[in-house]
Design an enzyme around this catalytic site. Structure first.
Site, PDB file in Angstrom:
ATOM      1  CG  ASN A 190      17.958 -56.997 -61.435  1.00 45.07           C
ATOM      2  OD1 ASN A 190      17.034 -57.519 -62.061  1.00 45.07           O
ATOM      3  ND2 ASN A 190      18.456 -55.831 -61.744  1.00 45.07           N
ATOM      4  N   GLY A 249      14.521 -62.853 -54.348  1.00 40.52           N
ATOM      5  CA  GLY A 249      14.338 -61.496 -53.854  1.00 40.52           C
ATOM      6  C   GLY A 249      13.838 -60.551 -54.925  1.00 40.52           C
ATOM      7  CG  ASP A 250      13.785 -58.296 -58.455  1.00 39.01           C
ATOM      8  OD1 ASP A 250      12.758 -58.046 -59.096  1.00 39.01           O
ATOM      9  OD2 ASP A 250      14.628 -57.429 -58.174  1.00 39.01           O
ATOM     10  CG  ASP A 251      10.115 -59.161 -61.309  1.00 38.41           C
ATOM     11  OD1 ASP A 251       9.580 -58.593 -60.329  1.00 38.41           O
ATOM     12  OD2 ASP A 251      10.479 -58.546 -62.333  1.00 38.41           O
ATOM     13  CD  GLN A 283       9.682 -56.876 -56.260  1.00 37.79           C
ATOM     14  OE1 GLN A 283       8.886 -56.566 -55.373  1.00 37.79           O
ATOM     15  NE2 GLN A 283      10.554 -56.030 -56.744  1.00 37.79           N
TER      16      GLN A 283
END
Ligand SMILES: *[C@@H]1O[C@H](CO)[C@@H](O)[C@H](O)[C@H]1NC(C)=O
Ligand SMILES: *[C@@H]1O[C@H](CO)[C@@H](O)[C@H](O)[C@H]1NC(C)=O
Ligand SMILES: *[C@@H]1O[C@H](CO)[C@@H](O)[C@H](O)[C@H]1NC(C)=O
Ligand SMILES: *[C@@H]1O[C@H](CO)[C@@H](O)[C@H](O)[C@H]1NC(C)=O
Ligand SMILES: *[C@@H]1O[C@H](CO)[C@@H](O)[C@H](O)[C@H]1NC(C)=O
Ligand SMILES: *[C@@H]1O[C@H](CO)[C@@H](O)[C@H](O)[C@H]1NC(C)=O
Ligand SMILES: *[C@@H]1O[C@H](CO)[C@@H](O)[C@H](O)[C@H]1NC(C)=O
Ligand SMILES: *[C@@H]1O[C@H](CO)[C@@H](O)[C@H](O)[C@H]1NC(C)=O
Ligand SMILES: *[C@@H]1O[C@H](CO)[C@@H](O)[C@H](O)[C@H]1NC(C)=O
Ligand SMILES: *[C@@H]1O[C@H](CO)[C@@H](O)[C@H](O)[C@H]1NC(C)=O
Ligand SMILES: *[C@@H]1O[C@H](CO)[C@@H](O)[C@H](O)[C@H]1NC(C)=O
Ligand SMILES: *[C@@H]1O[C@H](CO)[C@@H](O)[C@H](O)[C@H]1NC(C)=O
Length: 420
Positions: free
Chosen positions: A201, A223-225, A247
């Site tokens: 997140n 570590g995310d979008d 991602q």
């Protein structure tokens, strides 16, 4: 510097029509700089169209120990020469005081907004969220209630943010909400955990109720979008950018609010490198069946995503290429991937190259309750890392027959997934 904000008037001799510009230099050396920052914007951040004010952060580290709500600014330049470092020694403080963003029960350490803003960081001005304390604290929980975003641009109009660095954001790095005509360029984001706490997140940026937003020359390690376009994101351009590790570019999640109509449309992503990411791009909607409430539950939303062009993509050993999933729910339910009435159509992929670990060229797990249509793939040159051959599977579920161009659906969806 002085202990209080210095207000200096500079006559703009070359622009005689303009009145004197107010310049506020944020004082240094305070335990919590937030009140001084608020004061600087109060004094120098509200200007008529005939003058501009300026807020200057010196080349030093300012500790930010409390929330800031600095909105409704007009015609101000912001010069960030140093670092803003958030004090996370007392997480309870932030959990009690973080400010509502106005969507998904998200909240923020800083609400910032107004019109005619030009913020520059010269490539070295830095926001340091000191997020490790949060990565350890939430232990991977997706949306920990009131965990703050680093900054929220809200009610921003006609603005440029450039040359800024964002390090270890507490949660999402920035949200752009209720905003239009905004250019964010030469932005570096690096959110890295020192250990297995991970950085879930920590999106690089999220757009919500946002129109005409340009992201140019971003470099994101997280570590995310990398960048995520959510409810009512329209006329968005992402260009010349690189996403590492997370991602990739996300459309959604969307459709989280029952019977609420939302769209994502008129989006161009051009010249994007996705390196070591899970996807090049993925589209995710909640299922059609509402379960629980936002932020970690929901579903049953309506609307559509349309007119999206993804061109000049380079993948570097990504796990997957392009995914559509309409299966998002956080309640562990499975098998409802065909219930969403949120429609996805008119998506074009042009000039994709590079490598992936997946044997699927695309994976379109659409919803039978509202089948996808209008996928156009041109010049798709991605190859599989392990054998250097082109991926041969075009996996489809609920894609309207006869509406794909440049490929034929030839395989079922391999596995139901819950939308990452
Ligand atoms: C300044 O200019 C903008 C754009 O032209 C306009 O919308 C706004 O009303 C003006 N503001 C003031 C205070 O005059
Ligand atoms: C800012 O300060 C750091 C050290 O405090 C220095 O290395 C750097 O050159 C300074 N940058 C500018 C632009 O003055
Ligand atoms: C931490 O923040 C909480 C909530 O604002 C406050 O009650 C508490 O006194 C703070 N603790 C310290 C050590 O400052
Ligand atoms: C932030 O400040 C604006 C303007 O004063 C106010 O309208 C708004 O309610 C404040 N937001 C929060 C979350 O406190
Ligand atoms: C989210 O906020 C809404 C109000 O906007 C509230 O009704 C709901 O209970 C909140 N949900 C959670 C899980 O906190
Ligand atoms: C979109 O925003 C840019 C600034 O990023 C501005 O130059 C342009 O005029 C805007 N377009 C429209 C149609 O308002
Ligand atoms: C990202 O930040 C980490 C430390 O938080 C650092 O070790 C790493 O070198 C940075 N990566 C890049 C590419 O700048
Ligand atoms: C990561 O390091 C921090 C600080 O040393 C520690 O508190 C935390 O427990 C570690 N987390 C994991 C999962 O190793
Ligand atoms: C594409 O973006 C990269 C940065 O990611 C940049 O170096 C390159 O010049 C861009 N290519 C074009 C044609 O603009
Ligand atoms: C989102 O966009 C839809 C379609 O334009 C519109 O009906 C709806 O009111 C918008 N929602 C918000 C909260 O702006
Ligand atoms: C599709 O989006 C592009 C880019 O935003 C825009 O120029 C074009 O007008 C849109 N097409 C339609 C039919 O709305
Ligand atoms: C496409 O055609 C096949 C058989 O011709 C049919 O089973 C399937 O339901 C159709 N799919 C859609 C989305 O119309």
């Amino acid at each position: 510097m002085l202990g209080t904000t210095a207000v200096v008037s500079i006559a703009l001799a070359s622009l005689p029509a303009l009145t004197a510009a107010a310049v506020c230099v944020v004082p240094t050396g305070l335990d919590d700089s937030a009140p001084a920052i608020i004061d600087a914007f109060r004094k120098c951040g509200h200007n008529s169209n005939q003058s501009r004010g300026k807020v200057v952060f010196q080349n030093t580290t300012y500790t930010v120990g409390s929330v800031m709500n600095i909105t409704g600014l007009s015609n101000v330049d912001v010069d960030l020469q140093g670092t803003l470092a958030w004090d996370n020694s007392n997480l309870s403080y932030w959990l009690s005081n973080s400010l509502p963003v106005g969507y998904q029960n998200q909240s923020s350490a800083w609400l910032f907004g107004g019109s005619g803003i030009h913020w520059t960081g010269h490539g070295y001005g830095t926001f340091n969220g000191n997020g490790q304390a949060w990565y350890d604290f939430v232990k991977g929980a997706s949306n920990y209630p009131r965990r703050p975003h680093q900054i929220t641009f809200t009610g921003v109009k006609d603005a440029v943010f450039e040359g800024l660095r964002f390090i270890n954001s507490q949660m999402w790095t920035m949200t752009v909400i209720h905003s239009e005509n905004v250019l964010l360029q030469d932005i570096y984001v690096n959110t890295t955990s020192i250990n297995k706490s991970g950085t879930s997140n920590t999106d690089g940026a999220d757009t919500i109720y946002a129109n005409n937003i340009t992201f140019n020359r971003w470099v994101v390690y997280n570590g995310d979008d990398c960048i995520s376009l959510k409810a009512n994101s329209t006329n968005i351009l992402i260009s010349n950018s690189i996403c590492y590790r997370g991602q990739g570019i996300a459309f959604g999640s969307i459709g989280q609010y029952k019977n609420t109509f939302e769209t994502i449309q008129n989006v161009v992503i051009r010249n994007l490198t996705a390196s070591g990411t899970k996807f090049g791009t993925y589209f995710k909607t909640w299922t059609g069946i509402a379960q629980g409430y936002p932020p970690n539950g929901g579903g049953g939303g309506i609307g559509y995503m349309q007119n999206i062009t993804l061109e000049d993509f380079k993948l570097v050993n990504t796990a997957n290429t392009l995914l559509v999933t309409q299966c998002t729910n956080y309640q562990g339910a499975t098998g409802e991937c065909d219930t969403s009435k949120f429609n996805i159509h008119d998506i074009a992929l042009k000039n994709w190259s590079g490598t992936t670990r997946s044997g699927a060229a695309v994976s379109l797990d659409c919803s039978k309750a509202s089948p996808c249509y209008g996928f156009d793939v041109k010049n798709f040159g991605v190859i599989v890392s392990s054998n250097s051959s082109a991926p041969t599977s075009y996996c489809c579920d609920a894609v309207e027959n006869g509406t794909t161009t440049g490929f034929t659906c030839n395989a079922p969806i391999w596995a139901t997934n819950n939308g990452a």
